[in-house]
Design an enzyme around this catalytic site. Structure first.
Site, PDB file in Angstrom:
ATOM      1  N   ASN A 188       0.873  -1.176   0.000  1.00 16.68           N
ATOM      2  CA  ASN A 188       0.000   0.000   0.000  1.00 16.68           C
ATOM      3  C   ASN A 188       0.909   1.225   0.000  1.00 16.68           C
ATOM      4  O   ASN A 188       1.510   1.543   1.027  1.00 16.68           O
ATOM      5  CB  ASN A 188      -0.903  -0.018   1.241  1.00 16.68           C
ATOM      6  N   HIS A 235      -9.531   1.607   4.764  1.00 11.59           N
ATOM      7  CA  HIS A 235      -8.278   1.728   5.529  1.00 11.59           C
ATOM      8  C   HIS A 235      -8.506   2.640   6.735  1.00 11.59           C
ATOM      9  O   HIS A 235      -9.238   3.617   6.644  1.00 11.59           O
ATOM     10  CB  HIS A 235      -7.174   2.277   4.625  1.00 11.59           C
ATOM     11  N   LYS A 239       0.101   4.253  -0.213  1.00  7.48           N
ATOM     12  CA  LYS A 239      -0.517   5.443   0.405  1.00  7.48           C
ATOM     13  C   LYS A 239      -0.266   6.663  -0.482  1.00  7.48           C
ATOM     14  O   LYS A 239      -0.295   6.533  -1.703  1.00  7.48           O
ATOM     15  CB  LYS A 239      -0.001   5.602   1.846  1.00  7.48           C
ATOM     16  N   GLY A 287       2.701   2.203  10.765  1.00  3.63           N
ATOM     17  CA  GLY A 287       3.707   3.247  10.601  1.00  3.63           C
ATOM     18  C   GLY A 287       4.457   3.588  11.875  1.00  3.63           C
ATOM     19  O   GLY A 287       5.156   4.602  11.939  1.00  3.63           O
ATOM     20  N   SER A 291       3.346  -2.242  10.324  1.00  2.00           N
ATOM     21  CA  SER A 291       4.797  -2.349  10.543  1.00  2.00           C
ATOM     22  C   SER A 291       5.356  -3.724  10.180  1.00  2.00           C
ATOM     23  O   SER A 291       6.352  -4.157  10.768  1.00  2.00           O
ATOM     24  CB  SER A 291       5.164  -1.974  11.983  1.00  2.00           C
ATOM     25  N   GLU A 322      -6.775   4.868   7.981  1.00  2.00           N
ATOM     26  CA  GLU A 322      -6.448   6.283   7.749  1.00  2.00           C
ATOM     27  C   GLU A 322      -7.632   6.998   7.120  1.00  2.00           C
ATOM     28  O   GLU A 322      -7.870   8.176   7.387  1.00  2.00           O
ATOM     29  CB  GLU A 322      -5.184   6.384   6.883  1.00  2.00           C
ATOM     30  N   GLU A 345      -5.552  -4.586  10.608  1.00  2.02           N
ATOM     31  CA  GLU A 345      -4.461  -3.632  10.805  1.00  2.02           C
ATOM     32  C   GLU A 345      -4.712  -2.857  12.098  1.00  2.02           C
ATOM     33  O   GLU A 345      -5.467  -1.867  12.096  1.00  2.02           O
ATOM     34  CB  GLU A 345      -4.395  -2.640   9.635  1.00  2.02           C
TER      35      GLU A 345
HETATM   36  P1  13P Z   1       3.052   0.261   7.596  1.00  2.00           P
HETATM   37  O1  13P Z   1       3.506  -1.064   7.010  1.00  2.00           O
HETATM   38  O2  13P Z   1       3.839   1.424   7.088  1.00  2.00           O
HETATM   39  O3  13P Z   1       2.954   0.183   9.084  1.00  2.00           O
HETATM   40  O4  13P Z   1       1.558   0.500   7.047  1.00  2.00           O
HETATM   41  C1  13P Z   1       0.626  -0.506   7.197  1.00  2.00           C
HETATM   42  C2  13P Z   1      -0.585  -0.116   6.453  1.00  2.00           C
HETATM   43  O5  13P Z   1      -1.304   0.784   6.843  1.00  2.00           O
HETATM   44  C3  13P Z   1      -0.870  -0.826   5.197  1.00  2.00           C
HETATM   45  O6  13P Z   1      -2.149  -0.534   4.737  1.00  2.00           O
END
Ligand code: 13P
Length: 248
Positions: free
Chosen positions: A8, A91, A10, A167, A206, A93, A161
């Site tokens: 992903n 997601h 982002k 992150g 992560s 976010e 997640e």
């Molecule tokens: P990270 O791997 O950067 O922690 O992000 C995970 C994520 O949100 C994937 O959709």
């Protein structure tokens, strides 16, 4: 079950990053027993699809409607038209920043299916919810309300997640991942019967080359949704290798 490893990106990636996407797609060919894909910003999808050929490219969201007066939004049909074959929906976010509710996520997943896309529906608790002992309740509630009734089939994956692991470099404990994935699996089987066994449940938060083997060995962890460590072929490679080693 074949492992499913999805990057992903982002809000990362411009023209100069197309070479990295090509490098990732070349790399994926070295791991034929792993299903992999990268979900890109919409602005890169068509060029990436042209650059990589058969390697699956996805979007990161879609609107629940096919077309209309929704300034700035992108429909599942548009993603498909651009060459995407899958999309992430719900997601955390977006649930936080765009205030997406489970019902929105469910409608987006349905829209993705109607457009012929695979969908990855994301769920996950916040740190406050986990510390209050509500992680299972929250996540199972999201699973119940974010998945359409037509979820059965390989078009759908669920990504667990935990928000506090995204992150942050802070990975969920394998025992907690095992509990959560087992609970999600049980909910899928209760609702969809034997078809619920076929829905892949990905872990995200992560995941990287150092922890992928351990996480992918957890029962009911059928793959990973990877942010930061998917941005370069060098970082993505050990995750694909771990998936190949742990998969069927
Ligand atoms: P990270 O791997 O950067 O922690 O992000 C995970 C994520 O949100 C994937 O959709």
């Amino acid at each position: 079950m074949r492992k499913f490893i999805v990057g992903n990106w982002k809000m990362n990636g411009v023209s100069r990053d197309l070479d990295e996407i090509t490098a990732i797609s070349d790399l994926a060919q070295l791991y034929p027993s792993v299903d992999s894909a990268v979900c890109l910003p919409a602005t890169l999808i068509t060029r990436a699809v042209t650059a990589v050929g058969a390697f699956p490219i996805g979007g990161q969201d879609c609107h629940m409607q096919r077309a209309g007066a929704h300034t700035g939004c992108i429909s599942a049909d548009m993603l498909s038209d651009a060459g995407a074959v899958l999309t992430i929906v719900g997601h955390s976010e977006r649930r936080a920043a765009q205030r997406e509710k489970d019902s929105d996520v469910c409608a987006k997943a349905e829209a993705a299916k109607s457009a012929g896309l695979k969908a990855i529906v994301c769920v996950g608790e916040t740190l406050d919810e986990r510390e209050a002992g509500k992680a299972l309740e929250v996540v199972l509630g999201q699973v119940a309300s974010s998945l359409p009734d037509a979820s059965a089939g390989t078009w759908l994956s669920v990504a667990y997640e935990p928000v506090w692991a995204i992150g942050t470099g802070r990975v969920a404990e394998p025992a907690d991942v095992a509990d959560m994935h087992a609970a999600i699996r049980a909910a899928l089987v209760t609702r969809f019967g034997a078809e619920g066994e076929k829905i892949r449940i990905l872990y995200g938060g992560s995941m990287n080359g150092d922890n992928a083997a351990q996480l992918l060995a957890v029962p009911n962890v059928d793959g990973g949704l990877i942010g930061g460590a998917s941005l370069t072929a060098t970082k993505f490679q050990p995750i694909l290798a771990a998936a190949q080693a742990s998969g069927e």
